[in-house]
Enzyme design. Structure first.
Site, PDB file in Angstrom:
ATOM      1  N   THR A 188       0.818  -1.204   0.000  1.00  0.00           N
ATOM      2  CA  THR A 188       0.000   0.000   0.000  1.00  0.00           C
ATOM      3  C   THR A 188       0.856   1.259   0.000  1.00  0.00           C
ATOM      4  O   THR A 188       0.410   2.330  -0.420  1.00  0.00           O
ATOM      5  CB  THR A 188      -0.948  -0.004   1.219  1.00  0.00           C
ATOM      6  OG1 THR A 188      -1.738  -1.196   1.179  1.00  0.00           O
ATOM      7  CG2 THR A 188      -1.879   1.201   1.231  1.00  0.00           C
ATOM      8  N   TYR A 215       6.496 -11.917   5.022  1.00  0.00           N
ATOM      9  CA  TYR A 215       5.372 -11.278   4.351  1.00  0.00           C
ATOM     10  C   TYR A 215       4.876 -12.250   3.295  1.00  0.00           C
ATOM     11  O   TYR A 215       5.551 -12.477   2.290  1.00  0.00           O
ATOM     12  CB  TYR A 215       5.859  -9.961   3.734  1.00  0.00           C
ATOM     13  CG  TYR A 215       4.822  -9.028   3.150  1.00  0.00           C
ATOM     14  CD1 TYR A 215       3.473  -9.350   3.083  1.00  0.00           C
ATOM     15  CD2 TYR A 215       5.226  -7.795   2.646  1.00  0.00           C
ATOM     16  CE1 TYR A 215       2.547  -8.471   2.541  1.00  0.00           C
ATOM     17  CE2 TYR A 215       4.308  -6.903   2.097  1.00  0.00           C
ATOM     18  CZ  TYR A 215       2.976  -7.249   2.039  1.00  0.00           C
ATOM     19  OH  TYR A 215       2.075  -6.373   1.488  1.00  0.00           O
ATOM     20  N   LYS A 259       3.127 -11.553   8.329  1.00  0.00           N
ATOM     21  CA  LYS A 259       2.031 -10.751   7.787  1.00  0.00           C
ATOM     22  C   LYS A 259       1.455 -11.553   6.639  1.00  0.00           C
ATOM     23  O   LYS A 259       2.096 -11.749   5.611  1.00  0.00           O
ATOM     24  CB  LYS A 259       2.514  -9.393   7.292  1.00  0.00           C
ATOM     25  CG  LYS A 259       1.406  -8.562   6.649  1.00  0.00           C
ATOM     26  CD  LYS A 259       1.939  -7.275   6.044  1.00  0.00           C
ATOM     27  CE  LYS A 259       0.822  -6.428   5.468  1.00  0.00           C
ATOM     28  NZ  LYS A 259       0.334  -6.895   4.164  1.00  0.00           N
ATOM     29  N   VAL A 297      -3.134  -5.652   9.380  1.00  0.00           N
ATOM     30  CA  VAL A 297      -2.388  -4.642   8.625  1.00  0.00           C
ATOM     31  C   VAL A 297      -3.275  -4.236   7.441  1.00  0.00           C
ATOM     32  O   VAL A 297      -3.001  -4.594   6.297  1.00  0.00           O
ATOM     33  CB  VAL A 297      -1.031  -5.197   8.161  1.00  0.00           C
ATOM     34  CG1 VAL A 297      -0.169  -4.093   7.553  1.00  0.00           C
ATOM     35  CG2 VAL A 297      -0.289  -5.862   9.312  1.00  0.00           C
TER      36      VAL A 297
END
Length: 327
Positions: free
Chosen positions: A66, A154, A182, A229
């Site tokens: 993002t 991630y 994540k 998140v």
């Protein structure tokens, strides 16, 4: 270029930063405001950080998807981390993405982010070429051996085209190589496997499991996840903080209602015409348009070559905001 450490070194170097693990709560992946010339807009970034911290978030993740991290130059990435760390001044932990194709390039980003003061780094599997699970594990061991701060994995198969295997994640967690995950795979079943596997593993302690999906935060927390998140938290941090608090209080009916409100608001990511732009242009453009409409950032520009939203598409973003009581 950062030298390659021995992967075995990571096994004897457990590292935890000034913030306790597991990290919990809402940790937004912070948008990177840009000027019309596509330079980092530092004053707008500071306002955005204030907007998020003022909304009660529990941490910040800069240089994620993002954040348009892969579109930024190395100097711009460094500026984002330095700005966040200095401006937040220890109020909440700052996690920094170290996202690149290969281990040597990621090691350079880790060195830069940690020199700028990041409290932890977030790292995908290698990409561009296909990698074997053994190579993914070696990648993380090499990075952890060189990093002075905790490393979070991630899981982003939509971008790196590799799904992190649950057994690899749990093995690395047991070795102390990674401090958390994540999970942006959208696979709630796989998310639950990591949560339950970490809980049951005798050598895994303090492991953070975060969902990267805006739409299933209540379900992820109900499954035992530690936090979220969500990119949409840039637009409505109060909503996600409220949702997190309701889940932790066990008020699942009100949590479901808040999650459904946020799911409706998330519809803004589809305002872009798919005949002329990709999903990233639409979603990131919508988040930035919303922040601009709310007076948080000065310019809604996205990085090149992302396609900007049209005035009509921006008006649709405004309708979503108004419907959520945010405009």
């Amino acid at each position: 270029m950062t030298a390659h450490p021995s992967p075995a070194t990571a096994l004897t170097r457990p590292r935890f930063g000034p913030f306790s693990f597991p990290l919990t709560g809402v940790i937004p992946p912070v948008c990177t405001p840009l000027t019309p010339e596509r330079e980092v807009d530092v004053p707008s970034l500071r306002r955005l950080l204030d907007h998020l911290v003022g909304g009660g978030v529990h941490g910040l993740f800069v240089l994620g998807t993002t954040s348009e991290a892969v579109y930024l130059t190395d100097l711009q990435r460094r500026l984002v981390v330095e700005t966040a760390v200095s401006h937040v001044a220890g109020q909440v932990p700052v996690l920094a993405g170290a996202i690149d194709m290969t281990t040597p390039r990621v090691l350079d980003h880790v060195a830069s982010a940690t020199a700028a003061g990041a409290d932890a780094v977030v790292v995908t599997a290698p990409f561009y070429t296909s990698t074997h699970p053994a190579e993914i594990a070696r990648h993380y061991r090499l990075i952890a051996a060189a990093s002075p701060v905790p490393v979070l994995a991630y899981d982003l198969p939509s971008s790196v085209h590799t799904k992190l295997p649950t057994d690899v994640v749990l093995d690395l967690a047991a070795e102390g190589v990674i401090a958390g995950l994540k999970d942006s795979s959208g696979d709630l079943g796989g998310f639950r496997q990591v949560v339950t596997g970490a809980r049951a593993h005798p050598d895994v302690t303090g492991f953070t499991v975060l969902t990267g999906s805006e739409l299933i935060v209540d379900a992820a927390l109900a499954a035992g996840g530690d936090g979220a998140v969500p990119g949409l938290a840039n637009v409505d941090p109060h909503g996600y903080v409220r949702l997190d608090a309701l889940c932790r209080a066990g008020d699942w009916e009100r949590a479901r209602a808040e999650q459904e409100r946020l799911c409706t608001l998330f519809g803004m990511v589809s305002v872009g015409d798919p005949a002329r732009m990709g999903g990233s242009s639409s979603a990131l453009g919508a988040f930035k348009a919303a922040l601009h409409l709310r007076g948080v950032i000065a310019c809604p520009a996205t990085a090149e070559p992302l396609v900007p939203l049209s005035p009509d598409e921006v008006e649709r973003v405004a309708e979503f905001l108004a419907g959520a009581g945010l405009l």
